[in-house]
Motif scaffolding. Structure first.
Motif, PDB file in Angstrom:
ATOM      1  N   LEU A 105      -8.246 -11.810  21.345  1.00 25.63           N
ATOM      2  CA  LEU A 105      -8.578 -11.317  19.369  1.00 25.63           C
ATOM      3  C   LEU A 105      -9.409 -12.641  19.157  1.00 25.63           C
ATOM      4  O   LEU A 105      -9.930 -12.461  18.451  1.00 25.63           O
ATOM      5  CB  LEU A 105      -7.525 -10.467  18.893  1.00 25.63           C
ATOM      6  N   ALA A 106      -8.779 -13.862  19.218  1.00 23.24           N
ATOM      7  CA  ALA A 106      -9.003 -14.808  18.168  1.00 23.24           C
ATOM      8  C   ALA A 106     -10.841 -14.940  19.180  1.00 23.24           C
ATOM      9  O   ALA A 106     -11.310 -15.294  17.575  1.00 23.24           O
ATOM     10  CB  ALA A 106      -7.790 -15.760  18.120  1.00 23.24           C
ATOM     11  N   ALA A 107     -11.053 -15.009  20.276  1.00 31.12           N
ATOM     12  CA  ALA A 107     -12.692 -15.233  20.793  1.00 31.12           C
ATOM     13  C   ALA A 107     -13.362 -15.048  20.058  1.00 31.12           C
ATOM     14  O   ALA A 107     -14.828 -15.006  19.431  1.00 31.12           O
ATOM     15  CB  ALA A 107     -12.253 -15.343  21.949  1.00 31.12           C
ATOM     16  N   VAL A 111     -17.731 -14.651  18.254  1.00 29.63           N
ATOM     17  CA  VAL A 111     -18.708 -14.405  17.568  1.00 29.63           C
ATOM     18  C   VAL A 111     -18.977 -14.003  16.400  1.00 29.63           C
ATOM     19  O   VAL A 111     -20.445 -14.057  16.092  1.00 29.63           O
ATOM     20  CB  VAL A 111     -18.616 -13.112  18.666  1.00 29.63           C
ATOM     21  N   PHE A 112     -18.155 -13.660  15.232  1.00 30.84           N
ATOM     22  CA  PHE A 112     -18.659 -13.060  14.275  1.00 30.84           C
ATOM     23  C   PHE A 112     -19.502 -14.247  12.912  1.00 30.84           C
ATOM     24  O   PHE A 112     -20.634 -13.854  12.579  1.00 30.84           O
ATOM     25  CB  PHE A 112     -17.399 -12.188  13.636  1.00 30.84           C
ATOM     26  N   ALA A 113     -18.707 -15.164  13.409  1.00 35.21           N
ATOM     27  CA  ALA A 113     -18.727 -16.607  13.200  1.00 35.21           C
ATOM     28  C   ALA A 113     -20.260 -16.983  13.474  1.00 35.21           C
ATOM     29  O   ALA A 113     -21.304 -17.153  12.642  1.00 35.21           O
ATOM     30  CB  ALA A 113     -17.744 -16.920  13.340  1.00 35.21           C
ATOM     31  N   HIS A 114     -20.545 -17.190  14.436  1.00 40.76           N
ATOM     32  CA  HIS A 114     -21.905 -16.914  15.196  1.00 40.76           C
ATOM     33  C   HIS A 114     -22.805 -15.994  14.976  1.00 40.76           C
ATOM     34  O   HIS A 114     -24.110 -16.992  14.463  1.00 40.76           O
ATOM     35  CB  HIS A 114     -22.071 -17.562  16.259  1.00 40.76           C
ATOM     36  N   ARG A 115     -22.780 -14.750  14.920  1.00 37.40           N
ATOM     37  CA  ARG A 115     -23.836 -14.221  14.746  1.00 37.40           C
ATOM     38  C   ARG A 115     -23.929 -14.015  13.558  1.00 37.40           C
ATOM     39  O   ARG A 115     -25.297 -14.003  12.641  1.00 37.40           O
ATOM     40  CB  ARG A 115     -23.421 -12.570  15.364  1.00 37.40           C
ATOM     41  N   PHE A 189     -18.240 -17.127  24.680  1.00 34.20           N
ATOM     42  CA  PHE A 189     -16.940 -17.028  23.535  1.00 34.20           C
ATOM     43  C   PHE A 189     -16.347 -15.392  24.260  1.00 34.20           C
ATOM     44  O   PHE A 189     -15.007 -15.581  23.878  1.00 34.20           O
ATOM     45  CB  PHE A 189     -17.555 -16.390  21.851  1.00 34.20           C
ATOM     46  N   SER A 190     -17.907 -14.714  24.971  1.00 37.99           N
ATOM     47  CA  SER A 190     -17.366 -13.388  25.558  1.00 37.99           C
ATOM     48  C   SER A 190     -15.885 -13.644  26.913  1.00 37.99           C
ATOM     49  O   SER A 190     -16.222 -13.620  26.925  1.00 37.99           O
ATOM     50  CB  SER A 190     -17.979 -12.845  25.854  1.00 37.99           C
ATOM     51  N   PHE A 191     -17.272 -14.918  27.576  1.00 39.31           N
ATOM     52  CA  PHE A 191     -15.689 -15.589  29.117  1.00 39.31           C
ATOM     53  C   PHE A 191     -14.686 -16.206  28.082  1.00 39.31           C
ATOM     54  O   PHE A 191     -13.790 -16.136  29.120  1.00 39.31           O
ATOM     55  CB  PHE A 191     -16.791 -16.267  29.623  1.00 39.31           C
ATOM     56  N   ASP A 192     -14.231 -16.825  26.941  1.00 39.87           N
ATOM     57  CA  ASP A 192     -13.197 -17.116  27.095  1.00 39.87           C
ATOM     58  C   ASP A 192     -12.096 -15.778  26.337  1.00 39.87           C
ATOM     59  O   ASP A 192     -10.937 -16.088  27.150  1.00 39.87           O
ATOM     60  CB  ASP A 192     -13.299 -17.727  25.326  1.00 39.87           C
ATOM     61  N   SER A 193     -12.797 -15.078  26.129  1.00 39.68           N
ATOM     62  CA  SER A 193     -11.762 -13.649  25.394  1.00 39.68           C
ATOM     63  C   SER A 193     -11.448 -13.573  26.749  1.00 39.68           C
ATOM     64  O   SER A 193     -10.308 -12.864  27.197  1.00 39.68           O
ATOM     65  CB  SER A 193     -12.876 -12.693  24.736  1.00 39.68           C
ATOM     66  N   PHE A 194     -12.374 -13.466  27.871  1.00 39.30           N
ATOM     67  CA  PHE A 194     -12.707 -12.788  29.257  1.00 39.30           C
ATOM     68  C   PHE A 194     -10.795 -13.223  30.090  1.00 39.30           C
ATOM     69  O   PHE A 194     -10.545 -12.005  30.401  1.00 39.30           O
ATOM     70  CB  PHE A 194     -13.165 -12.624  30.404  1.00 39.30           C
ATOM     71  N   SER A 195     -11.238 -14.628  29.665  1.00 45.82           N
ATOM     72  CA  SER A 195     -10.405 -15.361  30.496  1.00 45.82           C
ATOM     73  C   SER A 195      -9.175 -14.717  30.517  1.00 45.82           C
ATOM     74  O   SER A 195      -8.039 -15.249  31.047  1.00 45.82           O
ATOM     75  CB  SER A 195     -10.312 -16.874  30.375  1.00 45.82           C
ATOM     76  N   TYR A 196      -8.494 -14.824  29.121  1.00 50.76           N
ATOM     77  CA  TYR A 196      -7.190 -14.276  28.363  1.00 50.76           C
ATOM     78  C   TYR A 196      -6.529 -13.006  28.968  1.00 50.76           C
ATOM     79  O   TYR A 196      -5.888 -13.341  29.047  1.00 50.76           O
ATOM     80  CB  TYR A 196      -7.548 -14.587  26.638  1.00 50.76           C
ATOM     81  N   ILE A 197      -7.676 -12.256  29.369  1.00 54.34           N
ATOM     82  CA  ILE A 197      -7.168 -11.217  29.281  1.00 54.34           C
ATOM     83  C   ILE A 197      -7.109 -10.890  30.176  1.00 54.34           C
ATOM     84  O   ILE A 197      -5.681  -9.928  31.223  1.00 54.34           O
ATOM     85  CB  ILE A 197      -8.908  -9.757  29.223  1.00 54.34           C
ATOM     86  N   LEU A 198      -7.931 -11.687  31.448  1.00 56.69           N
ATOM     87  CA  LEU A 198      -7.383 -12.152  32.967  1.00 56.69           C
ATOM     88  C   LEU A 198      -6.198 -12.870  33.211  1.00 56.69           C
ATOM     89  O   LEU A 198      -5.151 -12.017  34.146  1.00 56.69           O
ATOM     90  CB  LEU A 198      -8.561 -12.593  33.126  1.00 56.69           C
ATOM     91  N   SER A 199      -6.032 -13.774  31.989  1.00 57.41           N
ATOM     92  CA  SER A 199      -5.010 -14.177  31.957  1.00 57.41           C
ATOM     93  C   SER A 199      -3.072 -12.717  31.980  1.00 57.41           C
ATOM     94  O   SER A 199      -2.154 -13.068  32.112  1.00 57.41           O
ATOM     95  CB  SER A 199      -4.486 -15.008  30.706  1.00 57.41           C
ATOM     96  N   VAL A 200      -4.053 -12.660  30.716  1.00 54.37           N
ATOM     97  CA  VAL A 200      -2.717 -10.883  30.271  1.00 54.37           C
ATOM     98  C   VAL A 200      -2.227 -10.287  31.923  1.00 54.37           C
ATOM     99  O   VAL A 200      -1.441 -10.066  31.737  1.00 54.37           O
ATOM    100  CB  VAL A 200      -2.992 -10.232  29.000  1.00 54.37           C
ATOM    101  N   ILE A 201      -3.917  -9.760  32.378  1.00 53.40           N
ATOM    102  CA  ILE A 201      -3.064  -8.936  33.160  1.00 53.40           C
ATOM    103  C   ILE A 201      -1.862  -9.589  34.834  1.00 53.40           C
ATOM    104  O   ILE A 201      -2.122  -9.487  35.779  1.00 53.40           O
ATOM    105  CB  ILE A 201      -4.731  -9.144  34.097  1.00 53.40           C
ATOM    106  N   LEU A 202      -2.507 -11.100  34.852  1.00 53.70           N
ATOM    107  CA  LEU A 202      -2.748 -11.925  35.965  1.00 53.70           C
ATOM    108  C   LEU A 202      -0.521 -12.387  35.455  1.00 53.70           C
ATOM    109  O   LEU A 202       0.080 -12.345  36.616  1.00 53.70           O
ATOM    110  CB  LEU A 202      -2.357 -13.153  36.693  1.00 53.70           C
ATOM    111  N   MET A 203      -0.240 -12.838  33.919  1.00 52.37           N
ATOM    112  CA  MET A 203       0.848 -12.914  33.761  1.00 52.37           C
ATOM    113  C   MET A 203       1.978 -11.672  34.083  1.00 52.37           C
ATOM    114  O   MET A 203       2.890 -11.479  34.246  1.00 52.37           O
ATOM    115  CB  MET A 203       1.060 -13.305  32.241  1.00 52.37           C
TER     116      MET A 203
END
Length: 273
Positions: A105-107, A111-115, A189-203
């Motif tokens: 979510l933090a990622a 995106v909002f700050a950059h856009r 930034f999107s990849f960072d968010s995706f990496s965290y989601i993937l980590s959630v799935i794995l754990m």
């Protein structure tokens, strides 16, 4: 010389078999290591993207870059002890899942700050992510001894964690720079968010409970397994105090290492970009 070669070959083969056996037989640790890899990959890409975003929002400003680095480092100094408290209080696997979700979510803040071309929003996003990462680190490092109770295998986990860190140290920044140059900063930034989601799935696939109150383990390289005792001698108390001091020094060394990793990784990525 031929006898020396024959002695070294079986030793190397036995060592490699130990690593293969650990990864093959310990499913929980295998999932954890993949989660660890995802987390480092996300860190590398977001570090590159943050500096590129600063250059876009405030071109040529050395002050802005300095503020970003401060926003990242200061939480690691003051918030890391909170992560230690969480690791000693709650189930560490569940804590990692929650922190991974918050990281995803933090990622979105980046995106909002950059856009929106808001450099102050970027500072806030870096601080929030710094808080999450600072709490995350003690939790993710302290769960390993609970997954791998065997002392020899535990030594191997330190080596494997170092390999993962080294790979992301070298290639993570390169990948982040390539991704930013090809698809833009927002993709990092999107990849960072995706990496965290993937980590959630794995754990979430890791089985068992990892509550420290139910299992006494080695928490760092300076800890020794001991049985709880209400009657401690003066020597034991001195040893406990010395061990806590060494743990504090160790945590400071870890934070210094991560700062060096951050700066060098960003250097690799900027060269690619």
């Amino acid at each position: 010389r031929s006898q020396l070669k024959r002695c070294k070959a079986p030793s190397l083969s036995k060592s490699l078999k130990g690593y293969v056996s650990l990864l093959k037989n310990n499913r929980n640790y295998r999932l954890y290591l993949l989660s660890h890899l995802c987390q480092h990959a996300g860190d590398a890409t977001v570090n590159i993207a943050t500096l590129l975003s600063v250059e876009h929002l405030d071109p040529g400003s050395g002050t802005a870059v300095s503020v970003v680095i401060m926003c990242k480092v200061i939480p690691e100094i003051f918030v890391t002890p909170i992560g230690g408290i969480i690791a000693d209080t709650f189930d560490r696997r569940k804590a990692m899942i929650v922190l991974d979700g918050l990281g995803a979510l933090a990622a979105i803040n980046f995106v909002f700050a950059h856009r929106s071309d808001n450099v102050y929003g970027l500072y806030v996003a870096v601080i929030i992510r710094g808080f999450i990462s600072s709490v995350y680190h003690p939790v993710t490092t302290s769960i390993t001894p609970m997954m791998v109770p065997d002392p020899e295998d535990l030594k191997r986990t330190n080596t494997l964690s170092g390999i993962v860190w080294s790979l992301m140290f070298i290639f993570g920044g390169v990948f982040g720079g390539f991704l930013a140059a090809s698809l833009g900063v927002g993709a990092c930034f999107s990849f960072d968010s995706f990496s965290y989601i993937l980590s959630v799935i794995l754990m979430s696939k890791v089985q068992g409970t990892y509550n420290p109150s139910e299992q006494k383990t080695i928490e760092s390289i300076f800890d020794i397994k001991t049985k709880d005792s209400t009657n401690k001698t003066i020597l034991q108390r001195i040893k406990g105090l010395l061990r806590r001091c060494l743990n504090s020094i160790w945590q400071s060394a870890v934070m210094t290492k991560e700062l060096v990793q951050y700066l060098v990784t960003c250097g690799f990525g900027m060269l690619i970009f």
